[in-house]
Scaffold this active site. Structure first.
Site, PDB file in Angstrom:
ATOM      1  N   PHE A  11       0.824  -1.214   0.000  1.00 36.42           N
ATOM      2  CA  PHE A  11       0.000   0.000   0.000  1.00 36.42           C
ATOM      3  C   PHE A  11       0.863   1.271   0.000  1.00 36.42           C
ATOM      4  O   PHE A  11       0.813   2.084  -0.937  1.00 36.42           O
ATOM      5  CB  PHE A  11      -0.918  -0.061   1.231  1.00 36.42           C
ATOM      6  CG  PHE A  11      -1.612   1.212   1.570  1.00 36.42           C
ATOM      7  CD1 PHE A  11      -2.330   1.916   0.608  1.00 36.42           C
ATOM      8  CD2 PHE A  11      -1.575   1.712   2.869  1.00 36.42           C
ATOM      9  CE1 PHE A  11      -2.983   3.096   0.941  1.00 36.42           C
ATOM     10  CE2 PHE A  11      -2.229   2.879   3.205  1.00 36.42           C
ATOM     11  CZ  PHE A  11      -2.921   3.579   2.238  1.00 36.42           C
ATOM     12  N   ASP A  31       9.821  -7.164  -3.416  1.00 32.64           N
ATOM     13  CA  ASP A  31       8.638  -7.531  -2.642  1.00 32.64           C
ATOM     14  C   ASP A  31       8.370  -9.013  -2.873  1.00 32.64           C
ATOM     15  O   ASP A  31       8.480  -9.492  -4.003  1.00 32.64           O
ATOM     16  CB  ASP A  31       7.434  -6.693  -3.108  1.00 32.64           C
ATOM     17  CG  ASP A  31       6.289  -6.700  -2.113  1.00 32.64           C
ATOM     18  OD1 ASP A  31       5.915  -5.614  -1.635  1.00 32.64           O
ATOM     19  OD2 ASP A  31       5.748  -7.796  -1.817  1.00 32.64           O
ATOM     20  N   ASP A  51      12.511 -12.286  -1.324  1.00 32.36           N
ATOM     21  CA  ASP A  51      12.410 -12.119   0.127  1.00 32.36           C
ATOM     22  C   ASP A  51      13.435 -11.110   0.607  1.00 32.36           C
ATOM     23  O   ASP A  51      14.565 -11.107   0.134  1.00 32.36           O
ATOM     24  CB  ASP A  51      12.647 -13.480   0.785  1.00 32.36           C
ATOM     25  CG  ASP A  51      12.237 -13.471   2.238  1.00 32.36           C
ATOM     26  OD1 ASP A  51      12.830 -12.693   3.022  1.00 32.36           O
ATOM     27  OD2 ASP A  51      11.323 -14.221   2.597  1.00 32.36           O
ATOM     28  N   ALA A  72       9.327  -3.409   3.732  1.00 29.68           N
ATOM     29  CA  ALA A  72       8.850  -4.799   3.730  1.00 29.68           C
ATOM     30  C   ALA A  72       8.622  -5.252   5.165  1.00 29.68           C
ATOM     31  O   ALA A  72       9.500  -5.114   6.018  1.00 29.68           O
ATOM     32  CB  ALA A  72       9.882  -5.703   3.056  1.00 29.68           C
ATOM     33  N   TYR A 139       4.070  -7.132  16.950  1.00 30.55           N
ATOM     34  CA  TYR A 139       4.336  -6.211  15.834  1.00 30.55           C
ATOM     35  C   TYR A 139       5.095  -4.981  16.331  1.00 30.55           C
ATOM     36  O   TYR A 139       6.124  -4.589  15.766  1.00 30.55           O
ATOM     37  CB  TYR A 139       3.012  -5.794  15.181  1.00 30.55           C
ATOM     38  CG  TYR A 139       3.147  -4.667  14.186  1.00 30.55           C
ATOM     39  CD1 TYR A 139       3.684  -4.888  12.918  1.00 30.55           C
ATOM     40  CD2 TYR A 139       2.743  -3.362  14.502  1.00 30.55           C
ATOM     41  CE1 TYR A 139       3.818  -3.844  11.998  1.00 30.55           C
ATOM     42  CE2 TYR A 139       2.871  -2.326  13.596  1.00 30.55           C
ATOM     43  CZ  TYR A 139       3.403  -2.570  12.347  1.00 30.55           C
ATOM     44  OH  TYR A 139       3.541  -1.542  11.444  1.00 30.55           O
ATOM     45  N   VAL A 183      -9.000  -0.491   9.686  1.00 32.25           N
ATOM     46  CA  VAL A 183     -10.324   0.010  10.065  1.00 32.25           C
ATOM     47  C   VAL A 183     -11.005   0.847   8.972  1.00 32.25           C
ATOM     48  O   VAL A 183     -12.201   0.649   8.686  1.00 32.25           O
ATOM     49  CB  VAL A 183     -10.237   0.747  11.428  1.00 32.25           C
ATOM     50  CG1 VAL A 183      -9.377   1.974  11.376  1.00 32.25           C
ATOM     51  CG2 VAL A 183     -11.590   1.081  11.967  1.00 32.25           C
ATOM     52  N   ARG A 207      -7.297   7.193  17.512  1.00 30.47           N
ATOM     53  CA  ARG A 207      -6.154   6.937  16.641  1.00 30.47           C
ATOM     54  C   ARG A 207      -5.849   8.214  15.872  1.00 30.47           C
ATOM     55  O   ARG A 207      -6.672   9.125  15.801  1.00 30.47           O
ATOM     56  CB  ARG A 207      -6.456   5.799  15.634  1.00 30.47           C
ATOM     57  CG  ARG A 207      -6.682   4.422  16.256  1.00 30.47           C
ATOM     58  CD  ARG A 207      -5.418   3.859  16.878  1.00 30.47           C
ATOM     59  NE  ARG A 207      -5.630   2.552  17.488  1.00 30.47           N
ATOM     60  CZ  ARG A 207      -5.957   2.353  18.760  1.00 30.47           C
ATOM     61  NH1 ARG A 207      -6.131   3.383  19.580  1.00 30.47           N
ATOM     62  NH2 ARG A 207      -6.106   1.135  19.249  1.00 30.47           N
TER      63      ARG A 207
HETATM   64  P1  NAD Z   1       1.501  -3.696   3.052  1.00 32.93           P
HETATM   65  O1  NAD Z   1       1.234  -5.042   3.637  1.00 32.93           O
HETATM   66  O2  NAD Z   1       0.610  -3.206   1.980  1.00 32.93           O
HETATM   67  O3  NAD Z   1       3.022  -3.607   2.547  1.00 32.93           O
HETATM   68  C1  NAD Z   1       4.056  -4.437   3.032  1.00 32.93           C
HETATM   69  C2  NAD Z   1       4.698  -5.103   1.831  1.00 32.93           C
HETATM   70  O4  NAD Z   1       5.810  -5.898   2.283  1.00 32.93           O
HETATM   71  C3  NAD Z   1       3.748  -6.037   1.093  1.00 32.93           C
HETATM   72  O5  NAD Z   1       3.710  -5.680  -0.276  1.00 32.93           O
HETATM   73  C4  NAD Z   1       4.353  -7.432   1.292  1.00 32.93           C
HETATM   74  O6  NAD Z   1       4.137  -8.281   0.174  1.00 32.93           O
HETATM   75  C5  NAD Z   1       5.809  -7.094   1.517  1.00 32.93           C
HETATM   76  N1  NAD Z   1       6.516  -8.117   2.284  1.00 32.93           N
HETATM   77  C6  NAD Z   1       6.109  -8.758   3.418  1.00 32.93           C
HETATM   78  N2  NAD Z   1       7.013  -9.658   3.802  1.00 32.93           N
HETATM   79  C7  NAD Z   1       8.052  -9.579   2.920  1.00 32.93           C
HETATM   80  C8  NAD Z   1       9.290 -10.256   2.786  1.00 32.93           C
HETATM   81  N3  NAD Z   1       9.670 -11.211   3.642  1.00 32.93           N
HETATM   82  N4  NAD Z   1      10.100  -9.923   1.751  1.00 32.93           N
HETATM   83  C9  NAD Z   1       9.730  -8.958   0.851  1.00 32.93           C
HETATM   84  N5  NAD Z   1       8.567  -8.293   0.924  1.00 32.93           N
HETATM   85  C10 NAD Z   1       7.738  -8.595   1.959  1.00 32.93           C
HETATM   86  O7  NAD Z   1       1.510  -2.657   4.282  1.00 32.93           O
HETATM   87  P2  NAD Z   1       1.688  -1.074   4.296  1.00 32.93           P
HETATM   88  O8  NAD Z   1       0.548  -0.538   5.044  1.00 32.93           O
HETATM   89  O9  NAD Z   1       1.997  -0.559   2.933  1.00 32.93           O
HETATM   90  O10 NAD Z   1       2.978  -0.940   5.226  1.00 32.93           O
HETATM   91  C11 NAD Z   1       4.267  -0.629   4.695  1.00 32.93           C
HETATM   92  C12 NAD Z   1       5.217  -0.423   5.853  1.00 32.93           C
HETATM   93  O11 NAD Z   1       4.774   0.688   6.662  1.00 32.93           O
HETATM   94  C13 NAD Z   1       5.331  -1.618   6.803  1.00 32.93           C
HETATM   95  O12 NAD Z   1       6.675  -1.712   7.245  1.00 32.93           O
HETATM   96  C14 NAD Z   1       4.433  -1.239   7.951  1.00 32.93           C
HETATM   97  O13 NAD Z   1       4.810  -1.885   9.149  1.00 32.93           O
HETATM   98  C15 NAD Z   1       4.658   0.252   8.013  1.00 32.93           C
HETATM   99  N6  NAD Z   1       3.564   0.981   8.663  1.00 32.93           N
HETATM  100  C16 NAD Z   1       2.325   1.020   8.067  1.00 32.93           C
HETATM  101  C17 NAD Z   1       1.305   1.720   8.702  1.00 32.93           C
HETATM  102  C18 NAD Z   1      -0.080   1.812   8.107  1.00 32.93           C
HETATM  103  O14 NAD Z   1      -0.958   2.402   8.748  1.00 32.93           O
HETATM  104  N7  NAD Z   1      -0.347   1.278   6.914  1.00 32.93           N
HETATM  105  C19 NAD Z   1       1.540   2.354   9.917  1.00 32.93           C
HETATM  106  C20 NAD Z   1       2.815   2.272  10.487  1.00 32.93           C
HETATM  107  C21 NAD Z   1       3.829   1.604   9.829  1.00 32.93           C
END
Ligand code: NAD
Length: 311
Positions: A11, A31, A51, A72, A139, A183, A207
């Site tokens: 995302f 990814d 990975d 990731a 997490y 949410v 939040r």
């Molecule tokens: P998301 O799940 O859409 O993106 C994470 C991506 O990482 C996915 O495309 C997934 O396929 C990839 N991934 C997972 N395991 C992997 C691996 N072993 N090797 C390679 N790729 C892998 O989630 P997001 O919301 O886009 O979050 C992106 C980052 O931002 C994450 O680190 C998340 O913890 C952090 N984050 C997100 C939010 C939020 O509200 N969305 C808030 C705080 C932090």
């Protein structure tokens, strides 16, 4: 500049990669597609499936890269309580792997997507970076541990490290997994289908919801900002919104009343979260531009999953 975005088919990562490519940068994405979708990426972004723990693959992708965005991760707070070992392996082990490969390839800076979840329950709001973290899920522990590795290995290996503690990001394209969906897209889907909106607890938990374009703006700034090495920086909206207020905002955007269904015995998570944005303003020149009402309207308009149903 040349960038590698790990988790770049997700995302936040895909929005970031597309924005960097649109600005004329060379962007590579790694990814494993466990949650991502490469069709979100603009044709100018080069995509590699793999990975984040695969060091030889990282070496190849890091050639000539100046800055890594390390996104990731496994991303669900409730799911992490079921699979803590997996969260540790990807979120902590993956971060160490990226740092090792960056050292070997001579990359200058990493911008890491940490989370507001590291604060956990706190006596005071808004949440400032100087507060002692109090993570309450595997997490959150994994994000805090990764921040620690960034700081310690960054100093030893001469890598500039910046951790952005992102709060609740939302916007078009946010995944809606069957279990533990985030949410905002989950409420929008139920609201549009005329179903009940399930609220864990009494809905008074708060939040900080931050629109995707604002998150991307902070990430972009962090690649080149001066004086950010070793820093932890909040990225949010700076506005505290209860779940009940969020439902009112969705109801106002859709122009229809909504019926929340309160499940009082469900874990509602930490009671309050609101980001203090003073450090982000000072170091990144960051101020959020999109209000919750505007962000909800943009999500409905730009996300094809909702746009059709909202008409
Ligand atoms: P998301 O799940 O859409 O993106 C994470 C991506 O990482 C996915 O495309 C997934 O396929 C990839 N991934 C997972 N395991 C992997 C691996 N072993 N090797 C390679 N790729 C892998 O989630 P997001 O919301 O886009 O979050 C992106 C980052 O931002 C994450 O680190 C998340 O913890 C952090 N984050 C997100 C939010 C939020 O509200 N969305 C808030 C705080 C932090």
């Amino acid at each position: 500049m040349r960038f590698l975005v790990t988790g770049g088919a997700g995302f936040i990562g895909s929005a970031l990669a597309n924005r960097l490519a649109a600005e004329g940068h060379e962007v590579r994405v790694l990814d494993d597609l466990s949650a991502g979708d490469p069709s979100r990426l603009h044709a100018d972004v080069s995509f590699a499936r793999g990975d984040v723990n695969d060091i030889p693959k990282l070496w190849t992708l890091l050639q000539g890269v100046e800055c890594v965005y390390h996104l990731a991760a496994r991303v669900s707070v409730p799911e992490s309580a079921l699979y803590p070992r997996e969260y540790n392996a990807v979120n902590v082990g993956g971060t160490v792997a990226v740092l090792e490969a960056m050292r070997d390839a001579g990359v200058r800076r990493v911008v890491f997507s940490s989370s507001g979840a590291v604060y956990g329950e706190q006596a005071q709001q808004p949440l400032h970076e100087s507060m002692l973290p109090n993570p309450s899920s595997p997490y959150a522990v994994s994000k805090l541990a990764a921040e620690g590795y960034l700081r310690v290995m960054g100093i030893r290996w001469g890598i500039e490290t910046v951790s952005l503690r992102i709060f609740n990001a939302y916007g078009p394209g946010q995944p809606l997994p069957a279990s533990h969906p985030p949410v905002i897209p989950s409420f929008l889907r139920h609201a549009l289908r005329g179903g009940s909106i399930i609220v864990h607890g009494d809905g008074e938990q708060t939040r900080d919801y931050v629109y995707i374009d604002d998150v991307v703006a902070a990430l972009v700034a962090a690649a080149t900002a001066e004086g950010v090495d070793q820093q932890v920086i909040n990225v949010g909206s700076g506005v505290e919104t209860s779940v009940n207020e969020l439902i009112e905002a969705i109801s106002a955007t859709l122009g229809k009343p909504l019926t929340p269904l309160y499940v009082r015995n469900q874990d509602r998570g930490v009671s309050r979260m609101c980001a203090d944005l003073r450090r982000a303003a000072e170091l990144l020149g960051f101020t959020p531009k999109v209000s919750l009402a505007e962000g909800l309207a943009l999500t409905l308009e730009r996300d094809p999953r909702f746009a059709l149903a909202a008409r």
